[in-house]
Design a protein around this motif. Structure first.
Motif, PDB file in Angstrom:
ATOM      1  N   ARG A   1      34.296  34.309  43.936  1.00 39.45           N
ATOM      2  CA  ARG A   1      35.472  33.482  43.599  1.00 39.45           C
ATOM      3  C   ARG A   1      35.138  31.995  43.762  1.00 39.45           C
ATOM      4  O   ARG A   1      34.172  31.645  44.440  1.00 39.45           O
ATOM      5  CB  ARG A   1      36.633  33.880  44.511  1.00 39.45           C
ATOM      6  CG  ARG A   1      37.066  35.304  44.239  1.00 39.45           C
ATOM      7  CD  ARG A   1      38.338  35.625  44.955  1.00 39.45           C
ATOM      8  NE  ARG A   1      38.729  37.003  44.662  1.00 39.45           N
ATOM      9  CZ  ARG A   1      39.928  37.491  44.889  1.00 39.45           C
ATOM     10  NH1 ARG A   1      40.865  36.721  45.417  1.00 39.45           N
ATOM     11  NH2 ARG A   1      40.200  38.750  44.599  1.00 39.45           N
TER      12      ARG A   1
ATOM     13  N   ARG B   1      48.413  37.044  41.885  1.00 40.11           N
ATOM     14  CA  ARG B   1      49.431  37.289  40.854  1.00 40.11           C
ATOM     15  C   ARG B   1      50.834  37.029  41.376  1.00 40.11           C
ATOM     16  O   ARG B   1      51.710  36.558  40.661  1.00 40.11           O
ATOM     17  CB  ARG B   1      49.295  38.728  40.316  1.00 40.11           C
ATOM     18  CG  ARG B   1      48.198  38.870  39.277  1.00 40.11           C
ATOM     19  CD  ARG B   1      47.818  40.300  39.068  1.00 40.11           C
ATOM     20  NE  ARG B   1      47.021  40.807  40.194  1.00 40.11           N
ATOM     21  CZ  ARG B   1      46.809  42.085  40.429  1.00 40.11           C
ATOM     22  NH1 ARG B   1      47.339  43.003  39.657  1.00 40.11           N
ATOM     23  NH2 ARG B   1      46.054  42.445  41.448  1.00 40.11           N
TER      24      ARG B   1
ATOM     25  N   GLY C   1      46.881  41.508  45.174  1.00 41.03           N
ATOM     26  CA  GLY C   1      47.944  40.934  44.356  1.00 41.03           C
ATOM     27  C   GLY C   1      48.489  39.603  44.862  1.00 41.03           C
ATOM     28  O   GLY C   1      49.499  39.125  44.348  1.00 41.03           O
TER      29      GLY C   1
HETATM   30 MG    MG Z   1      42.902  41.199  43.471  1.00 43.16          MG
END
Ligand code: MG
Ligand code: IPE
Ligand code: IPE
Length: 248
Positions: A80, A33, A30
């Protein structure tokens, strides 16, 4: 750890010291985010996540865990953008350099779970140095799962076992769960008793597939950079409220 700290912790944490997990594993999720929610670039989330790593390692050590495993980079994370990957590697180097004195002070041994040779050369050098220097520390093991994949861990174990069988050094009939586990990156360590995942996702993401067969799961909506000491303690208290049956 001074006795003062340990007494304070006992009194304030509400933890039953006789029922602590031996090994806690965390999927630190996270960061992106968390940053996005603040209008910041993702990399700022990773930077903020380092603070949570420190807090978690320190608390694990204070409480008296034997092993803390942190999922820092999966084999899938290479997908990524290159810029994010290189920032993650840079932050890792920075963390290793800065953290060494604290690891020494707290007598924590650093260990890597994952495909070590597949990491960038500079990261390997930093890791080798810290693993060597902390190698004799005995109070806790800090596993960093780096370039880690649960399936590839099992496959590399199977390959090594097959080689031994082929060379006549191992009988197929002597292979059992205990022996198999000695070929995993976690050889010699207890399996995780508690698996924590932050960020509200309810999935395993290829983490410790073999080792978590009977781990208690603790899922929290908090993003990793906001997962602090109180949150970790709450996860440990929740673990102590669970009844583990192991199928019996
Ligand atoms: Mg993640
Ligand atoms: C976890 O945070 C850190 C790593 C996987 C390296 P993420 O980068 O996955 O953040 P989210 O899940 O996209 O928010
Ligand atoms: C898992 O998080 C890997 C790490 C925390 C290092 P991800 O963010 O990569 O997992 P998914 O993509 O949400 O499953």
């Amino acid at each position: 750890m001074s006795t003062a700290i340990s007494e304070q912790l006992d009194a304030s944490s509400g933890l039953d010291r006789t029922r602590l997990p031996r090994h806690v594993a965390i999927i630190m999720d996270g960061n992106g985010r968390w940053a996005h929610g603040r209008g910041l670039p993702r990399v700022m989330g990773h930077r903020a996540g380092i603070k949570s790593v420190r807090i978690a390692a320190e608390l694990a050590r204070e409480v008296g865990l034997e092993v803390l495993t942190l999922y820092a980079f999966s084999v899938e994370n290479w997908k990524r953008p290159a810029a994010e990957v290189s920032t993650l590697m840079r932050l890792l180097n920075e963390y290793l350099r800065r953290e060494l004195p604290t690891l020494m002070k707290n007598e924590i041994r650093l260990n890597v779970l994952g495909d070590f040779e597949g990491l960038p050369a500079l990261v390997q050098r930093h890791l080798e140095r810290v693993m060597k220097e902390t190698g004799e520390n005995r109070k806790m093991v800090l596993n960093l799962a780096l370039n880690y994949g649960g399936r590839s861990e099992i496959v590399q174990a199977a390959r090594r076992i097959a080689e031994l069988v082929k060379a006549g050094k191992l009988k197929v009939t002597s292979l059992d769960e205990e022996l198999f586990s000695r070929f995993l990156y976690t050889a010699g360590q207890p399996d995780p008793d508690l698996l924590i995942r932050t960020s509200g996702e309810h999935r395993i993401s290829n983490f410790l597939l073999w080792q978590i067969s009977y781990a208690e799961l603790y899922l929290t909506p908090k993003f990793w950079p906001e997962f602090g000491k109180a949150d970790f303690l709450e996860a440990l208290r929740e673990y102590q409220r669970r009844e583990r049956r192991f199928g019996a």
